[in-house]
Design a protein around this motif. Structure first.
Motif, mmCIF file in Angstrom:
data_model
loop_
_atom_site.group_PDB
_atom_site.id
_atom_site.type_symbol
_atom_site.label_atom_id
_atom_site.label_comp_id
_atom_site.label_asym_id
_atom_site.label_seq_id
_atom_site.Cartn_x
_atom_site.Cartn_y
_atom_site.Cartn_z
ATOM 1 N N GLU A 53 0.748 -1.197 0.001
ATOM 2 C CA GLU A 53 0.062 -0.095 -0.117
ATOM 3 C C GLU A 53 0.805 1.366 0.136
ATOM 4 O O GLU A 53 1.932 1.288 0.852
ATOM 5 N N LEU A 54 0.564 2.317 -0.866
ATOM 6 C CA LEU A 54 1.137 3.340 -0.703
ATOM 7 C C LEU A 54 0.442 4.196 0.188
ATOM 8 O O LEU A 54 -0.620 4.389 0.448
ATOM 9 N N GLY A 55 1.523 4.920 1.174
ATOM 10 C CA GLY A 55 1.008 5.684 2.123
ATOM 11 C C GLY A 55 1.074 7.341 2.048
ATOM 12 O O GLY A 55 1.086 7.500 0.696
ATOM 13 N N ASP A 56 1.234 8.050 2.719
ATOM 14 C CA ASP A 56 1.266 9.683 3.093
ATOM 15 C C ASP A 56 2.566 10.156 2.332
ATOM 16 O O ASP A 56 3.573 9.510 2.922
ATOM 17 N N PHE A 57 2.564 11.069 1.866
ATOM 18 C CA PHE A 57 3.693 11.592 1.654
ATOM 19 C C PHE A 57 3.908 13.063 2.373
ATOM 20 O O PHE A 57 2.962 13.907 2.254
ATOM 21 N N GLU A 58 4.958 13.260 3.098
ATOM 22 C CA GLU A 58 5.119 14.643 3.922
ATOM 23 C C GLU A 58 6.289 15.170 3.468
ATOM 24 O O GLU A 58 7.253 14.965 3.465
ATOM 25 N N ALA A 59 6.157 16.482 3.116
ATOM 26 C CA ALA A 59 6.887 17.526 2.463
ATOM 27 C C ALA A 59 7.856 18.179 3.758
ATOM 28 O O ALA A 59 7.400 18.274 4.702
ATOM 29 N N GLU A 212 3.224 -6.993 8.421
ATOM 30 C CA GLU A 212 2.746 -5.571 8.032
ATOM 31 C C GLU A 212 4.130 -4.836 8.504
ATOM 32 O O GLU A 212 4.279 -4.956 9.687
ATOM 33 N N PHE A 213 4.755 -4.413 7.606
ATOM 34 C CA PHE A 213 5.927 -3.571 7.797
ATOM 35 C C PHE A 213 5.769 -2.277 7.095
ATOM 36 O O PHE A 213 5.434 -1.891 6.079
ATOM 37 N N ARG A 214 5.978 -1.043 7.943
ATOM 38 C CA ARG A 214 6.295 0.141 7.367
ATOM 39 C C ARG A 214 7.533 0.548 7.124
ATOM 40 O O ARG A 214 8.560 0.331 7.721
ATOM 41 N N LEU A 215 7.779 1.106 5.871
ATOM 42 C CA LEU A 215 8.703 1.555 5.139
ATOM 43 C C LEU A 215 8.688 3.155 4.943
ATOM 44 O O LEU A 215 7.880 3.536 4.398
ATOM 45 N N LYS A 216 9.629 3.853 5.489
ATOM 46 C CA LYS A 216 9.698 5.421 5.164
ATOM 47 C C LYS A 216 10.967 5.729 4.299
ATOM 48 O O LYS A 216 11.903 5.426 4.573
ATOM 49 N N ILE A 217 10.834 6.309 3.218
ATOM 50 C CA ILE A 217 11.754 6.840 2.297
ATOM 51 C C ILE A 217 11.910 8.148 2.244
ATOM 52 O O ILE A 217 10.768 8.874 1.819
ATOM 53 N N GLU A 227 3.630 0.542 3.078
ATOM 54 C CA GLU A 227 3.352 -0.678 3.757
ATOM 55 C C GLU A 227 3.785 -1.685 3.011
ATOM 56 O O GLU A 227 3.202 -2.096 1.689
ATOM 57 N N ILE A 228 4.818 -2.752 3.408
ATOM 58 C CA ILE A 228 4.993 -4.014 2.815
ATOM 59 C C ILE A 228 4.660 -4.959 3.476
ATOM 60 O O ILE A 228 4.469 -4.884 4.672
ATOM 61 N N ASP A 229 4.658 -6.320 2.805
ATOM 62 C CA ASP A 229 4.291 -7.558 3.626
ATOM 63 C C ASP A 229 5.320 -8.666 3.691
ATOM 64 O O ASP A 229 5.174 -9.540 3.969
ATOM 65 N N TYR A 230 6.430 -8.035 3.768
ATOM 66 C CA TYR A 230 7.633 -8.947 3.954
ATOM 67 C C TYR A 230 8.664 -7.966 4.729
ATOM 68 O O TYR A 230 8.518 -6.913 4.542
ATOM 69 N N HIS A 231 9.471 -8.488 5.521
ATOM 70 C CA HIS A 231 10.643 -8.099 6.143
ATOM 71 C C HIS A 231 11.731 -7.388 5.284
ATOM 72 O O HIS A 231 11.989 -8.363 4.304
ATOM 73 N N PRO A 232 11.962 -6.230 5.257
ATOM 74 C CA PRO A 232 12.900 -5.774 4.355
ATOM 75 C C PRO A 232 14.367 -6.239 4.376
ATOM 76 O O PRO A 232 15.000 -5.956 3.237
ATOM 77 N N PHE A 233 14.690 -6.801 5.437
ATOM 78 C CA PHE A 233 15.962 -7.414 5.661
ATOM 79 C C PHE A 233 15.793 -8.959 5.269
ATOM 80 O O PHE A 233 16.277 -9.932 6.041
ATOM 81 N N ASP A 234 15.563 -9.098 3.980
ATOM 82 C CA ASP A 234 15.440 -10.646 3.569
ATOM 83 C C ASP A 234 16.525 -10.838 2.451
ATOM 84 O O ASP A 234 16.506 -12.022 1.846
ATOM 85 N N VAL A 235 17.735 -10.216 2.867
ATOM 86 C CA VAL A 235 18.767 -10.465 1.784
ATOM 87 C C VAL A 235 19.703 -11.731 2.212
ATOM 88 O O VAL A 235 19.789 -11.916 3.547
#
Length: 401
Positions: A53-59, A212-217, A227-235
């Protein structure tokens, strides 16, 4: 500059099939400068493009303070209140198009993952320790560390105890000065630190969990939530030259001389139109006629910010641990009246400070206005030979007061 590293499992060649329990892994080439700069290749269990899911953008909003007068400034930062985490708690102090300099004193731990998609970061750890968990593995850090995080690195902090950081962010690249490196990238004998002083991630942990994992970029001068559905440290493995690393300020070997050495001798990192320097305990100038204190100089094409980390700053009344001084371009600065005479015969200094010289003017924020002591510009003024703000103890005389 960092040397080749490999963690976990990687295939025998690039760009060939590589499987985990029969499933084809996703290869990600993470590189700089359009495939011509440093790069690392990571092997993921899940496509890093996958989002739920795409979340909010905060300037990002910057509230500028334009002082009425162009003058030297002193900001007392030690008393700032803890707020937020290592990302949300960033308090911008000054900036230009090349670098942002922030104070960070978090009050909470991160419950999400972060990636800077538009710049490199350097955290200077003034207080605290912990572990930076990243896609490249775990990176322990401690007091005095510079934590260098290249753009595109996904991470989260696990702090141990209260934390205090000075943070540099740049849309350019954080590098080790070229004059310290030979044509092959190896640090040369005259460099003030060596490869052994640079610490890459210690251990790679592969997370296979779903949820459910929250990623802020950080992108486009703001923060985008996903919002992503996998752990981002999956390397499961990676190799290359691009990864986060630490270097401790106490491992910087000061360069000293018979007469006073200029600030570039303390340079630790370079960025686009700025440098970061480390002022460390050291022996002072040994010529019998030397004045072991900085000569007056004019920052005609640069701005000089110094963050005072540790030591005896009693040579400057009001300067304390956590103080930040700013000497802007166009006007000279140097030792206070009488200090050069009192410094003669000094053999060593025990101060610790981080300096950033920028080659374009810095803008100040309203936070800087709130922290400004309002008196620093007058500290060179004397009446009847007595400085208006001066402690006669010459200890700490080698800082850029």
């Amino acid at each position: 500059m960092p040397t080749y590293q490999v963690r976990g499992d990687v295939p025998r060649k690039r760009h060939i099939q590589f499987r985990d329990n029969g499933s084809l892994l996703t290869e990600e080439v993470m590189g700089l400068e359009g495939f011509t700069g440093n790069e690392s290749i990571l092997y993921h269990l899940t496509s890093p493009c996958r989002i739920k899911e795409l979340g909010d953008f905060e300037a990002i909003k910057r509230e500028e303070w334009v002082p009425d007068a162009h003058a030297h400034r002193h900001f007392k930062t030690i008393g700032i209140e803890p707020e937020g985490d290592e990302i949300s708690g960033r308090k911008l102090l000054m900036w230009n198009n090349d670098v942002e300099i922030s104070l960070v004193r978090p009050s909470a731990s991160m419950d999400y993952f972060f990636r800077n998609g538009e710049g490199d970061e350097v955290y200077f750890v003034h207080e605290g320790s912990g572990t930076l968990h990243t896609t490249f593995g775990d990176l322990p850090y401690k007091e005095g560390d510079y934590v260098v995080i290249p753009r595109g690195t996904t991470y989260t902090f696990e702090p141990s105890g209260p934390q205090r950081y000075l943070l540099f962010e740049t849309p350019g690249l954080i590098e080790i000065p070229k004059r310290y490196r030979n044509q092959y990238g190896q640090l040369m004998e005259h460099a003030p630190f060596y490869h052994r002083d640079i610490h890459p991630p210690a251990e790679l942990q592969t997370f296979r969990e779903r949820g459910e994992f929250r990623l802020k970029i950080r992108v486009r001068d703001g923060y985008q939530d996903y919002e992503i559905d996998y752990h981002p440290f999956d390397v499961v493995g990676w190799d290359g030259y691009l990864y986060p690393w630490t270097f401790n300020i106490n491992d910087f070997e000061p360069i000293t001389g018979r007469i006073h050495m200029p600030p570039p001798s303390h340079q630790t990192f370079s960025g686009p139109n700025f440098v970061i320097c480390s002022f460390c305990p050291r022996k002072l100038d040994f010529d019998p006629m030397a004045i072991p204190i900085p000569y007056h100089h004019s920052n005609l094409q640069s701005e000089e910010m110094i963050y005072y980390v540790d030591g005896n700053f009693s040579s400057r009344k009001g300067i304390e641990v956590g103080s930040v001084t700013l000497h802007p371009s166009g006007i000279p600065h140097g030792p206070h009246p009488g200090l050069a005479e009192k410094s003669i015969g000094m053999a060593e200094t025990h101060e610790l400070a981080v300096m950033c010289d920028t080659f374009h003017p810095l803008k100040l924020t309203k936070l800087a206005k709130a922290l400004d002591d309002g008196q620093y510009a007058y500290s060179w003024y004397t009446e009847d030979g007595v400085p208006a703000s001066y402690d006669a103890d010459p200890a700490g005389a080698t800082s850029h007061f």
